[in-house]
Enzyme design. Structure first.
Site, PDB file in Angstrom:
ATOM      1  N   SER A  67       0.838  -1.192   0.000  1.00 47.44           N
ATOM      2  CA  SER A  67       0.000   0.000   0.000  1.00 47.44           C
ATOM      3  C   SER A  67       0.886   1.259   0.000  1.00 47.44           C
ATOM      4  CB  SER A  67      -0.940  -0.034   1.203  1.00 47.44           C
ATOM      5  OG  SER A  67      -1.996   0.883   1.042  1.00 47.44           O
TER       6      SER A  67
ATOM      7  N   ASP B  78      -8.788  -6.940  -4.501  1.00 48.87           N
ATOM      8  CA  ASP B  78      -8.468  -5.610  -3.948  1.00 48.87           C
ATOM      9  C   ASP B  78      -9.149  -4.546  -4.796  1.00 48.87           C
ATOM     10  OD1 ASP B  78      -7.369  -3.278  -2.949  1.00 48.87           O
ATOM     11  OD2 ASP B  78      -5.274  -3.869  -3.258  1.00 48.87           O
TER      12      ASP B  78
ATOM     13  N   HIS C 253      -7.867  -5.617  -0.099  1.00 52.04           N
ATOM     14  CA  HIS C 253      -6.600  -4.884   0.037  1.00 52.04           C
ATOM     15  C   HIS C 253      -5.756  -5.419   1.186  1.00 52.04           C
ATOM     16  CE1 HIS C 253      -3.951  -1.466  -0.597  1.00 52.04           C
ATOM     17  NE2 HIS C 253      -4.070  -1.096   0.668  1.00 52.04           N
TER      18      HIS C 253
END
Length: 371
Positions: A144, A308, A341
């Site tokens: 991320s 995701d 995610h």
């Protein structure tokens, strides 16, 4: 947790904006042993609400945030690699940020803290690596926001690292991505407890705003499949059938728990500053930026997860395409996972095997540039 002062009045940190910070402390953890040639280090860049405690028990008993990936025998094997993980500049877990004093014993920065850019994180990371005696990183790894730091590092200073592992990340947020962060920030800014960023002095806490920000963001970290499987439409209490505006459903209870936990470990100002860095991140806007990474020979591994929707596979493919167009060496994997995610934090065999194999493909070397 050790903390080091990397910048002071005699040697201030000059940010990408040109502004300076005269006092920068960095909290960090290390695991494993740096070899004699200083080239077996793996630098871990944490995500938006992460910290330096990558593994090992915390003082409150909670485990580290990446126990699935880091440790003896794990894909990032601490028996083989010297693992470094700092708390981010602008964070709230020991590293200098907007909730810190401008100087020793001085007033709190608050909203006067300068806006940061991804390159500023990398500047401080490089200083920490040099402080620890690292000659060249075997790899930088992050998921991320952490993956964005790795990308920036590999593009700006490819001589520093041999491998770059970019997981569930983006090189340019979409309007939807920015919109989610904008609503989260508005929730904080409009909370009367925020007190224009002076809550540390007034004694107020923007708990409502920070809770809403966390709950909304957390929804984007999970896939619909994961939420359906985990909560469905179950009531939190078997005897409760609803009818009011309380916490009736299990998913509501889960989000409330996430919000409460978040209030105990995170700071509203850090949320504003760190999330804003992501909005403006767009490294490929500079033409030819990836050419040096290709020339130096940095190997990239880009990983996405098929469920995701925060940073879907299209984000990763954009990174891959930009790197390949510049002639860089890139490995790409889209990993099947139902968890959305947050898959990058979880036990997903194919994902972990990919990271392990990529890092093991070439062992720590002796040549190359330096941090």
């Amino acid at each position: 947790m050790p903390t080091v002062r990397l910048y002071d009045a005699d040697q201030p940190l000059t940010l990408a904006s040109g502004q300076q910070l005269e006092l920068v402390d960095v909290a960090y953890t290390t695991h494993g042993t740096l070899n004699e040639t200083g080239d077996n280090a793996v630098f871990i860049c944490h995500a938006l609400t992460g910290d330096a405690q990558v593994i090992g028990p915390r003082t409150d008993g909670r485990p580290g945030w990446w126990e699935t990936m880091v440790g003896p025998g794990k894909p990032i094997d601490t028996d083989r690699y010297f693992v470094i993980c700092p708390n981010l500049l602008g964070g709230c877990q020991g590293t200098t940020g907007p909730s810190c004093a401008r100087e020793d014993g001085g007033e709190i920065w608050g909203l006067d803290f300068p806006l940061l850019q991804m390159a500023d994180f990398v500047t401080v990371h490089r200083a920490l690596a040099a402080h620890l005696g690292v000659r060249r990183l075997h790899a930088a790894v992050g998921g991320s926001l952490g993956g964005m730091q790795v990308l920036q590092w590999a593009l700006d200073h490819p001589q520093d690292l041999r491998h770059a592992v970019i997981i569930a990340a983006s090189s340019r947020l979409t309007a939807q991505n920015i919109a989610f962060s904008a609503v989260a920030r508005e929730a904080i800014l409009r909370d009367p407890g925020f007190a224009s960023g002076r809550y540390g002095e007034t004694g107020s806490v923007p708990s409502t705003g920070l809770s809403i920000a966390r709950m909304m963001a957390h929804i984007t970290y999970l896939s619909e499949e994961a939420m359906s499987e985990k909560f469905g439409r179950r009531f939190q209490s078997p005897g409760r059938t609803g009818g009011g505006f309380g916490i009736d459903f299990a998913v509501e209870s889960y989000l409330a728990h996430q919000a409460t936990s978040f209030l105990n470990r995170f700071d509203a100002l850090s949320y504003l500053y760190l999330s804003r860095v992501m909005d403006y991140f767009d490294p490929f806007a500079t033409e030819g930026v990836a050419a040096r990474a290709a020339e130096v020979g940095t190997d990239f591994c880009v990983i996405s997860f098929d469920s995701d929707w925060r940073f879907d596979t299209g984000h990763s493919l954009r990174i891959v395409d930009q790197l390949l167009d510049s002639g860089a060496s890139v490995t790409f994997r889209e990993i099947p996972s139902p968890w959305g995610h947050d898959s990058f934090l979880l036990d997903v065999d194919r994902y972990q095997d990919t990271v392990r194999a990529f890092l093991s493909h070439h062992g720590p070397e002796e040549d190359g540039g330096g941090v």
